[in-house]
Structure formats: structure tokens, C-alpha cells
Enzyme design. Structure first.
Site, PDB file in Angstrom:
ATOM      1  N   TYR A  56      23.131  -5.094  -8.701  1.00 26.53           N
ATOM      2  CA  TYR A  56      22.864  -5.253  -7.268  1.00 26.53           C
ATOM      3  C   TYR A  56      23.978  -6.042  -6.596  1.00 26.53           C
ATOM      4  O   TYR A  56      24.031  -6.113  -5.368  1.00 26.53           O
ATOM      5  CB  TYR A  56      21.509  -5.947  -7.073  1.00 26.53           C
ATOM      6  CG  TYR A  56      20.388  -5.192  -7.744  1.00 26.53           C
ATOM      7  CD1 TYR A  56      19.845  -4.051  -7.161  1.00 26.53           C
ATOM      8  CD2 TYR A  56      19.903  -5.579  -8.993  1.00 26.53           C
ATOM      9  CE1 TYR A  56      18.843  -3.324  -7.793  1.00 26.53           C
ATOM     10  CE2 TYR A  56      18.900  -4.858  -9.629  1.00 26.53           C
ATOM     11  CZ  TYR A  56      18.380  -3.734  -9.030  1.00 26.53           C
ATOM     12  OH  TYR A  56      17.397  -3.013  -9.653  1.00 26.53           O
ATOM     13  N   LYS A  67       3.764  -1.905 -20.630  1.00 32.40           N
ATOM     14  CA  LYS A  67       4.535  -0.727 -21.055  1.00 32.40           C
ATOM     15  C   LYS A  67       5.051  -0.864 -22.479  1.00 32.40           C
ATOM     16  O   LYS A  67       6.018  -0.210 -22.866  1.00 32.40           O
ATOM     17  CB  LYS A  67       5.699  -0.492 -20.070  1.00 32.40           C
ATOM     18  CG  LYS A  67       5.225  -0.260 -18.639  1.00 32.40           C
ATOM     19  CD  LYS A  67       6.362   0.172 -17.727  1.00 32.40           C
ATOM     20  CE  LYS A  67       5.855   0.484 -16.322  1.00 32.40           C
ATOM     21  NZ  LYS A  67       6.906   1.051 -15.441  1.00 32.40           N
ATOM     22  N   LYS A 116      15.742   0.454 -23.619  1.00 32.76           N
ATOM     23  CA  LYS A 116      15.050  -0.166 -22.494  1.00 32.76           C
ATOM     24  C   LYS A 116      13.887  -0.984 -23.052  1.00 32.76           C
ATOM     25  O   LYS A 116      12.964  -0.444 -23.658  1.00 32.76           O
ATOM     26  CB  LYS A 116      14.538   0.886 -21.511  1.00 32.76           C
ATOM     27  CG  LYS A 116      13.845   0.272 -20.284  1.00 32.76           C
ATOM     28  CD  LYS A 116      13.394   1.353 -19.319  1.00 32.76           C
ATOM     29  CE  LYS A 116      12.716   0.755 -18.089  1.00 32.76           C
ATOM     30  NZ  LYS A 116      12.269   1.803 -17.150  1.00 32.76           N
ATOM     31  N   LYS A 140      18.997  -2.030 -21.203  1.00 29.69           N
ATOM     32  CA  LYS A 140      18.306  -2.670 -20.086  1.00 29.69           C
ATOM     33  C   LYS A 140      17.190  -3.549 -20.624  1.00 29.69           C
ATOM     34  O   LYS A 140      16.381  -3.063 -21.417  1.00 29.69           O
ATOM     35  CB  LYS A 140      17.729  -1.598 -19.155  1.00 29.69           C
ATOM     36  CG  LYS A 140      16.979  -2.156 -17.952  1.00 29.69           C
ATOM     37  CD  LYS A 140      16.376  -1.034 -17.101  1.00 29.69           C
ATOM     38  CE  LYS A 140      15.630  -1.623 -15.910  1.00 29.69           C
ATOM     39  NZ  LYS A 140      14.993  -0.577 -15.091  1.00 29.69           N
ATOM     40  N   SER A 155      16.901  -6.756 -11.988  1.00 30.97           N
ATOM     41  CA  SER A 155      16.454  -7.518 -10.819  1.00 30.97           C
ATOM     42  C   SER A 155      16.151  -8.968 -11.143  1.00 30.97           C
ATOM     43  O   SER A 155      16.485  -9.871 -10.365  1.00 30.97           O
ATOM     44  CB  SER A 155      15.228  -6.849 -10.212  1.00 30.97           C
ATOM     45  OG  SER A 155      14.157  -6.791 -11.154  1.00 30.97           O
TER      46      SER A 155
END
Length: 403
Positions: free
Chosen positions: A388, A292, A270, A323, A349
Site C-alpha cells: 500500500y 480460515k 498464504k 502472504k 494491511s
């Protein structure tokens, strides 16, 4: 003497072609006409724009093309890959990868702040679902062949704190939704996110102390969260926090509580990506400070993903995830080539929203581009795709296959 030679040649020609009638050897115009090969104009359409062009690719030394027995243009190449692309049927027969609705995990946002769905402005077509709405969305998706889902709750601000204690409340929104979904649809696969950021008033995936994200103390909370989700009925827990050693600790915690059949889908690679913005809008989970980068991977690093993958596999992960997805196809391939575990890709997203925005402006054909994107994940080595587009793509697949 010249006349004798010409007469001999005509006699030889007639012996190779019985229908050949020798012409008057003294008529040079007839003999030339009968032996001259067809001109290019006889076999190719006339090009009025190049009528004076004096280059013929079939003539001269090192000619680019030849002519076959039928006087047609010919590149003397035996292997012609286009033969396997010559029809829809042929392309389908030799296709290396296919996308099906069962390849998808459908991410769904849920909330309980009011009785209506809340559109997510930066993610056109996506909403925060109410409980009734998420059940309906799952029912419609199952009818299209999508059978796996992952839940992301929008947590009320008044229950957030630095320790993320709401994450393991048996009656929190996520756990109630899992129980409701599994009671209505016992055969679907429900995945749940394991991380503190939706429940933290700091907006980070772990406990914050003096501006630092604490690793081991965070894992203590994640174990409680994972067990809480398993008790609610989650089939797959998916730690997305990127704390070192959390997969092994969660595996041990689940096993100790008797949940040996609950799977772990590890967010193995990630990355600290700029593609997550719309997702954070959906959950109102932007970092309260900084970024992060001290726990998520550096986008510049590819080999580092192999270190994470090896650790997660040794610690008991059942699946490995990359990801974001599309900008990291190379990482998907690295993991696929170095692990026998199933590989998942998250079509995040930001990737989704860019495609939606381009389609809204008429710059891209949404259907074709979305399906190509999903196929790219499969070709790179992904066995599972979180997207999605899951429901919409399943509908397109149904229309294409006609079932």
C-alpha cells in the site's frame, strides 16, 4: 664496564640515525628521554573523566591493540568491511539490492456506494476509490514509475450469496473497472483477485456447506471467475483462496478459452494470519463464522510452503506469492532457494497499519522505516512486492534519486 656498554649502545643508535647526537653518557636522564616512545596522551585526546584509569589496552601480555608506524592505535586486521561503507558513493557501488517503483504492485480498493471516496479508518492514507478516483490514482502512480496494480472491490451486500455468483458477472464492479483502466492505460499491468470471499454472504473464500469449506465445488466457481476477469482484460489473475488444485484448474480453464497469455500469480504460501484485519475492514469481508485455518496455512509451518510451491509450479503458476510478508521473510527465502519462478511478497494491511500508527505517534520515522521494510523483502528474495506504500515509496525514491 656499565659505562662502556652504554657508550656502545649510543654509538649504535647514531649509526641507524645519522641525525642522532649522542648525549653525555653520564647523564642518564637525557638518554632515557631520547629513547622512550610517545605516551598515549601524545596521540589521543585527554579524557578528564578517566585520568586515574590505570589500564592501557596497548601494553602488557596479550595486549588488545598495537601501535602503527605513526604511533596511532591499531588493530592488526587486514580485512575491514567498513571500507566498503565509508561513503554514500561507495555504499551505492556495492549495494546488493535496490528497490524501484517497478518492483511494486499497488493494491487499490474500489467501490460504487456513493460518489465519494471512503477513507478506511484502520488503514490511514488508504480509501475505497470511486471509478474516477481510481483512474486518477493510477495516472499519478504511473507518472512516478508504478506500472502494476491489483484491484479489490467492495461488493454490495445485496448481490452476495454462498456461491459467489457475482464474481463472474461480466458487469460486476471489478470487471467494469478492469475494462475502464485498460482502455485508459493499456500499458499498465492489471492483476485481479480470484476468490469468493468478497462475493460471499458467508465471508469465506469458498462455498460453505454444513460449516465446511468445499474444495472442488469452489474451484468450479473460481474457474468461471478467472475466465470472466480475463475477458474483461485482466493481465494477471491471482487466486488467493488456497483451495487444493485450483491453479491447475484455472490454467486449463484460461487456456481452453484462448487466454494462454494471461498470467497466474498464485497465493502459494498464504497463512491464516492475524495481520489481515484492516484489509477485511476495507472490503467488509470478515468471516461470517469461525476462521480460515482449514484452508490457509498454519503460521507455525515453514516447510509446508515448499509443498504448496511445488504443486503451484507444476500446475502452471507463473509467479509465487508469500502472504503476509515481513513476519514470513524466512518463507520468502525458502521459496526463492527452491524455485526458479519470480517470488512476490505481500506487505499486508496489518503490517502497513502498524507502521502508520507508530509514525503518527512519532515512535518511528515513517519514510526510513517503510523503505527499510521494502528493502528487506528484496533482500529476502522477493522479486515483486505488493504494498500500500507503492505510490508513496515511489515518490520518496524519486526525491532521493532527484529525477
Amino acid at each position: 664496564m656499565k659505562f662502556v656498554i652504554l657508550s656502545t649502545l649510543l654509538t649504535l643508535a647514531s649509526s641507524f640515525n645519522p641525525s642522532f647526537t649522542p648525549s653525555n653518557p653520564f647523564s642518564s636522564s637525557l638518554s632515557v628521554a631520547s629513547t622512550t616512545p610517545p605516551t598515549p596522551s601524545a596521540v589521543e585526546p585527554h579524557d578528564p573523566d578517566n585520568s586515574d584509569f590505570d589500564f592501557d589496552p596497548t601494553s602488557g601480555n596479550g595486549n588488545a591493540l598495537d601501535r602503527n608506524n605513526k604511533s596511532g592505535l591499531w588493530v592488526p586486521q587486514r580485512a575491514r568491511p567498513r571500507r566498503n561503507r565509508k561513503s554514500s558513493s561507495m555504499r551505492g557501488m556495492v549495494r546488493e539490492n535496490i528497490v524501484t517503483p517497478r518492483d511494486f504492485i499497488y493494491p487499490l480498493f474500489i467501490h460504487e456506494e456513493g460518489s465519494d471516496n471512503v477513507p478506511i479508518e484502520s488503514m490511514p492514507g488508504c480509501v475505497r476509490h470511486t471509478m474516477d478516483s481510481v483512474l486518477k490514482e493510477i495516472e499519478e502512480s504511473v507518472a512516478l514509475g508504478v506500472t502494476s496494480f491489483v484491484l479489490f472491490p467492495k461488493v454490495p451486500e445485496n448481490v452476495k450469496n454462498n456461491l459467489g455468483t457475482e464474481s463472474y458477472n461480466p458487469m460486476n464492479l471489478n470487471n467494469r473497472a478492469v475494462r475502464e483502466i485498460k482502455s485508459r492505460f493499456p500499458d499498465v499491468t492489471i492483476c485481479t483477485d480470484v476468490a469468493l470471499d468478497p462475493y460471499s454472504n458467508q465471508g469465506h473464500d469458498g462455498i460453505v456447506k454444513d460449516g465446511r469449506i468445499l474444495n472442488d465445488e469452489t474451484i468450479n466457481q473460481l474457474c468461471k471467475q478467472a475466465v470472466s476477469q480475463a475477458r474483461a482484460g485482466s493481465d494477471v489473475v491471482a487466486p488467493s483462496d488456497m483451495m487444493d488444485g485450483r491453479v491447475g484448474a484455472i490454467r486449463d480453464a484460461l487456456d481452453a478459452e484462448g487466454f494462454t497469455d494471461v498470467s497466474i500469480l498464485a497465493y502459494t504460501a498464504k497463512y491464516a494470519s492475524a495481520y489481515y484485519g484492516p484489509f477485511r475492514d476495507a472490503l467488509d469481508s470478515h468471516p461470517g463464522f469461525g476462521d480460515k485455518k482449514t484452508y490457509q496455512q498454519d503460521p507455525a509451518n515453514g516447510r509446508e510452503a515448499l509443498i504448496e510451491a511445488q504443486l503451484d509450479e507444476l500446475e502452471g503458476a507463473d509467479m509465487l506469492m508469500v502472504k503476509p510478508g515481513l513476519p514470513y521473510l524466512d518463507v520468502i527465502r525458502r521459496l526463492k532457494d527452491n524455485s526458479n519462478l519470480p517470488i512476490a511478497a505481500y506487505h499486508v494491511s496489518g503490517e502497513y497499519s502498524m507502521l502508520k500508527a507508530a509514525a503518527e505517534r512519532g515512535w518511528l520515522n515513517e519514510r526510513d522505516t517503510a523503505m527499510e521494510t521494502l528493502m528487506c523483502f528484496k533482500r529476502a528474495g522477493a522479486d515483486v512486492v505488493l504494498t500500500y506504500y507503492a505510490k508513496q515509496a515511489a515518490q520518496w525514491i524519486k526525491e532521493d534519486l532527484g529525477y
